[in-house]
Write a protein that holds these residues in place. Structure first.
Motif, PDB file in Angstrom:
ATOM      1  N   UNK A 285      55.501  72.630  74.422  1.00  0.00           N
ATOM      2  CA  UNK A 285      55.037  72.233  75.754  1.00  0.00           C
ATOM      3  C   UNK A 285      54.194  73.333  76.391  1.00  0.00           C
ATOM      4  N   UNK A 286      54.589  74.585  76.189  1.00  0.00           N
ATOM      5  CA  UNK A 286      53.782  75.685  76.719  1.00  0.00           C
ATOM      6  C   UNK A 286      52.414  75.725  76.050  1.00  0.00           C
ATOM      7  N   UNK A 287      52.356  75.401  74.765  1.00  0.00           N
ATOM      8  CA  UNK A 287      51.069  75.368  74.067  1.00  0.00           C
ATOM      9  C   UNK A 287      50.188  74.239  74.600  1.00  0.00           C
ATOM     10  N   UNK A 288      50.784  73.096  74.914  1.00  0.00           N
ATOM     11  CA  UNK A 288      50.003  71.996  75.484  1.00  0.00           C
ATOM     12  C   UNK A 288      49.485  72.339  76.872  1.00  0.00           C
ATOM     13  N   UNK A 289      50.231  73.140  77.606  1.00  0.00           N
ATOM     14  CA  UNK A 289      49.776  73.527  78.940  1.00  0.00           C
ATOM     15  C   UNK A 289      48.510  74.368  78.861  1.00  0.00           C
ATOM     16  N   UNK A 290      48.431  75.267  77.880  1.00  0.00           N
ATOM     17  CA  UNK A 290      47.262  76.137  77.745  1.00  0.00           C
ATOM     18  C   UNK A 290      46.113  75.441  77.024  1.00  0.00           C
ATOM     19  N   UNK A 291      46.430  74.550  76.076  1.00  0.00           N
ATOM     20  CA  UNK A 291      45.381  73.861  75.313  1.00  0.00           C
ATOM     21  C   UNK A 291      45.712  72.374  75.259  1.00  0.00           C
ATOM     22  N   UNK A 292      45.358  71.619  76.291  1.00  0.00           N
ATOM     23  CA  UNK A 292      45.707  70.191  76.321  1.00  0.00           C
ATOM     24  C   UNK A 292      44.960  69.407  75.244  1.00  0.00           C
ATOM     25  N   UNK A 293      45.630  68.407  74.707  1.00  0.00           N
ATOM     26  CA  UNK A 293      45.029  67.466  73.760  1.00  0.00           C
ATOM     27  C   UNK A 293      45.329  66.058  74.259  1.00  0.00           C
ATOM     28  N   UNK A 294      44.427  65.105  74.030  1.00  0.00           N
ATOM     29  CA  UNK A 294      44.626  63.762  74.604  1.00  0.00           C
ATOM     30  C   UNK A 294      45.619  62.901  73.844  1.00  0.00           C
ATOM     31  N   UNK A 295      45.910  63.217  72.573  1.00  0.00           N
ATOM     32  CA  UNK A 295      46.802  62.392  71.756  1.00  0.00           C
ATOM     33  C   UNK A 295      47.985  63.231  71.294  1.00  0.00           C
ATOM     34  N   UNK A 387      39.961  53.932  70.020  1.00  0.00           N
ATOM     35  CA  UNK A 387      40.621  54.377  71.244  1.00  0.00           C
ATOM     36  C   UNK A 387      41.066  55.828  71.124  1.00  0.00           C
ATOM     37  N   UNK A 388      41.669  56.190  70.006  1.00  0.00           N
ATOM     38  CA  UNK A 388      42.153  57.556  69.830  1.00  0.00           C
ATOM     39  C   UNK A 388      41.017  58.549  69.614  1.00  0.00           C
ATOM     40  N   UNK A 389      39.909  58.091  69.031  1.00  0.00           N
ATOM     41  CA  UNK A 389      38.822  59.002  68.700  1.00  0.00           C
ATOM     42  C   UNK A 389      37.867  59.210  69.870  1.00  0.00           C
ATOM     43  N   UNK A 390      37.378  58.128  70.470  1.00  0.00           N
ATOM     44  CA  UNK A 390      36.319  58.223  71.481  1.00  0.00           C
ATOM     45  C   UNK A 390      36.727  57.713  72.852  1.00  0.00           C
ATOM     46  N   UNK A 391      37.966  57.262  73.002  1.00  0.00           N
ATOM     47  CA  UNK A 391      38.436  56.687  74.265  1.00  0.00           C
ATOM     48  C   UNK A 391      37.568  55.480  74.661  1.00  0.00           C
ATOM     49  N   UNK A 392      37.344  54.613  73.681  1.00  0.00           N
ATOM     50  CA  UNK A 392      36.585  53.389  73.905  1.00  0.00           C
ATOM     51  C   UNK A 392      37.460  52.187  73.572  1.00  0.00           C
ATOM     52  N   UNK A 393      37.415  51.185  74.429  1.00  0.00           N
ATOM     53  CA  UNK A 393      38.138  49.936  74.199  1.00  0.00           C
ATOM     54  C   UNK A 393      37.146  48.792  74.298  1.00  0.00           C
ATOM     55  N   UNK A 394      37.417  47.750  73.549  1.00  0.00           N
ATOM     56  CA  UNK A 394      36.565  46.556  73.570  1.00  0.00           C
ATOM     57  C   UNK A 394      37.404  45.396  74.085  1.00  0.00           C
ATOM     58  N   UNK A 395      37.277  45.063  75.371  1.00  0.00           N
ATOM     59  CA  UNK A 395      38.054  43.931  75.908  1.00  0.00           C
ATOM     60  C   UNK A 395      37.718  42.636  75.178  1.00  0.00           C
ATOM     61  N   UNK A 396      38.679  41.746  75.167  1.00  0.00           N
ATOM     62  CA  UNK A 396      38.491  40.459  74.498  1.00  0.00           C
ATOM     63  C   UNK A 396      37.390  39.685  75.222  1.00  0.00           C
TER      64      UNK A 396
END
Length: 564
Positions: A285-295, A387-396
């Protein structure tokens, strides 16, 4: 035309013979040579123009009146000006400068080069101190300046760091290093570290390290020493394994061979309790605080608290207090998976009178917790890649993808590596989770069990008094393999009467009869009094006949006396 001679020629009149040593010693060069020869002994050829001969005479005159400072290695005239500044145009000797002020290189033939191995300053050749009479081929110079440096391999990792530690799990949480072989562990040793127990002898046990392995030896204590629920024989040293549960008196210790972290018990991570066993999670958790990652992917068995940890991951990523949603992907039908997560366009399917944002866009700038990711169907896994790579979603119903700002925290109790080998989970989907945190099961951190039991009692509005806890009952819980982890422990607290404390009878009824308790007689009041009378009041002998330790017998006698 005479060729230029390399090296100062010695006049025969300048040689004198030393009769005593029989060696020829060269005297100073003759004045004619000093006037005409340069520092490299270059003699002007005859037949040159008068202008060039006058130039050589001026140069010789300047050298005659110049003085050299041996400390600094510089040459100056009598008036204090540097000799390089007095160099005239056309001087090709290396001791003088060009018209632009830069020093000239020596005028040498390409086949022969002066030996500069002993006349370098800070790795730069000093041409003024070169010996013109000692020459080497250019190839030899290159070979002498090229050296092979020794390769140094990286330092060896001798294994995980840390030191042997004893963790007091009951009655007071504490941590302290092992005492030395000459210092026995007893009542005073524990009292100095905040653990008060009157049932521990003054010299109860001793630790040693024969052959580099930790051993424990009971020193003939009154109430005995128990390792993993089994009593030790006095004066018999047995090896200790990592995570061994040691009971002395009313104190339960857990041995850790290599412990990293503070010796003081840690505060809970929100509602996730673990005073000693969550050190790796705190570092992640301390590592995530200094270097956040989205996934972020959380791995752990059922009942270990993955959703509670997901809330702490959200806090570490800096999105506490923002929209948070927990989604069970295993319970979501495949036909509506995309519509629920990505949203839909108005009129894209029957019944869609209005458009919908979906869970991801509805929680923009927040966090979405995807529980049971390992149960996601293989045909739905490719839909998560963009979604995980580019944060893009394609709605139906839409033709263009939409950007969404959301952090994804997923969790599973499945072994993803085994699923990848079996072909039921995509490796590229697993690789997109750059941060992975694993929660250890409850059986791997018994030092946290009593703190968790206290927390479960507090959730029911009851404060668990350590004096109302039978240490044998707690030892039985610490040795039990809880498959559902904290969920099993919560069910036990629900089954018990909270006001009655933690008793061995209630634990045995919930967990069943242990292997060591098969055939054991129930300790009723009449049985205890009869056996004690047969032993003529010898409590140690009575405890041996009853199949219990002396401390448990004493507690039972006190309870009988209180009941009258």
């Amino acid at each position: 035309m005479r060729q230029m001679q390399l090296g100062p020629a010695l006049c025969p009149r300048t040689l004198r013979r030393d009769v005593a040593s029989r060696s020829a010693v060269p005297a100073a060069a003759c004045p004619s040579q000093r006037r005409t020869g340069g520092p490299l002994g270059l003699l002007p050829p005859r037949g040159r123009s008068p202008k060039r001969r006058a130039m050589y005479r001026r140069r010789s005159r300047r050298r005659r009146f110049a003085k050299r400072d041996d400390r600094t290695g510089t040459t100056s005239l009598r008036d204090g000006r540097p000799a390089l500044a007095q160099a005239g145009p056309g001087d090709h000797d290396q001791g003088f400068a060009r018209r632009d002020g830069r020093p000239r290189e020596p005028h040498l033939s390409p086949e022969r080069t002066p030996d500069l191995r002993a006349v370098c300053r800070d790795g730069v050749p000093d041409w003024r101190q070169a010996d013109p009479r000692r020459v080497l081929p250019r190839r030899s110079i290159a070979m002498s300046q090229t050296t092979t440096e020794e390769h140094r391999p990286p330092a060896r990792d001798d294994g995980p760091s840390g030191e042997p530690i004893l963790l007091a799990a009951f009655p007071t949480p504490a941590a302290f290093p092992l005492p030395g072989p000459s210092e026995p562990l007893g009542r005073a040793f524990l009292a100095e570290r905040g653990v008060i127990d009157g049932e521990v002898s003054s010299k109860h046990l001793r630790f040693s390290r024969p052959g580099g392995r930790i051993h424990v030896e009971d020193l003939g204590s009154r109430n005995g020493t128990f390792i993993g629920g089994h009593a030790l024989r006095p004066r018999e040293a047995v090896p200790l394994e990592d995570g061994a549960v040691v009971r002395i008196g009313r104190t339960i210790l857990v041995f850790r061979e290599r412990f990293e972290g503070p010796l003081a018990p840690e505060t809970p991570l929100g509602t996730l309790v673990g005073p000693f066993g969550l050190q790796n999670i705190r570092r992640d958790l301390a590592r995530l605080t200094h270097r956040p990652v989205p996934n972020v992917l959380i791995l752990g068995e059922t009942g270990t608290g993955k959703e509670l940890l997901a809330e702490q991951v959200t806090r570490a990523l800096g999105r506490a207090g923002k929209p948070f949603a927990a989604v069970n992907v295993a319970a979501m039908p495949a036909t509506v998976f995309e519509a629920h997560l990505f949203g839909w366009k108005k009129g894209s399917f029957s019944g869609s009178a209005d458009g919908g944002e979906g869970i991801l866009r509805a929680h923009a700038r927040g966090t979405v917790f995807l529980d049971e990711l390992g149960e996601l169907a293989p045909e739905l896994q490719p839909k998560m890649l963009r979604l995980l790579e580019n944060r893009e979603v394609l709605p139906v119903g839409e033709s263009r993808p939409v950007k969404v700002d959301v952090h994804l925290v997923a969790a599973t109790n499945r072994d993803i590596e085994d699923m990848i080998d079996a072909g039921t989970f995509r490796r590229d989907l697993y690789a997109r989770f750059l941060a992975r945190i694993e929660i250890p099961p409850l059986r791997e951190r018994p030092e946290d069990l009593f703190a968790i039991v206290e927390h479960l009692f507090q959730r029911r509005g009851v404060t668990l008094d350590p004096r109302r806890v039978e240490v044998e009952a707690l030892e039985r819980l610490m040795l039990a393999p809880f498959r559902a982890n904290v969920r099993d422990l919560d069910l036990l607290v629900t089954y018990m009467e909270p006001s009655g404390g933690l008793t061995l009878r209630a634990v045995s009824e919930f967990l069943g009869v242990a292997a060591g308790d098969v055939g054991a007689r129930p300790l009723s009041r009449d049985l205890v009094n009869r056996v004690l009378a047969e032993c003529k009041g010898n409590k140690s002998e009575a405890a041996r006949r009853l199949g219990v330790d002396r401390a448990r017998l004493l507690r039972l006698l006190r309870k009988i006396a209180e009941e009258g």
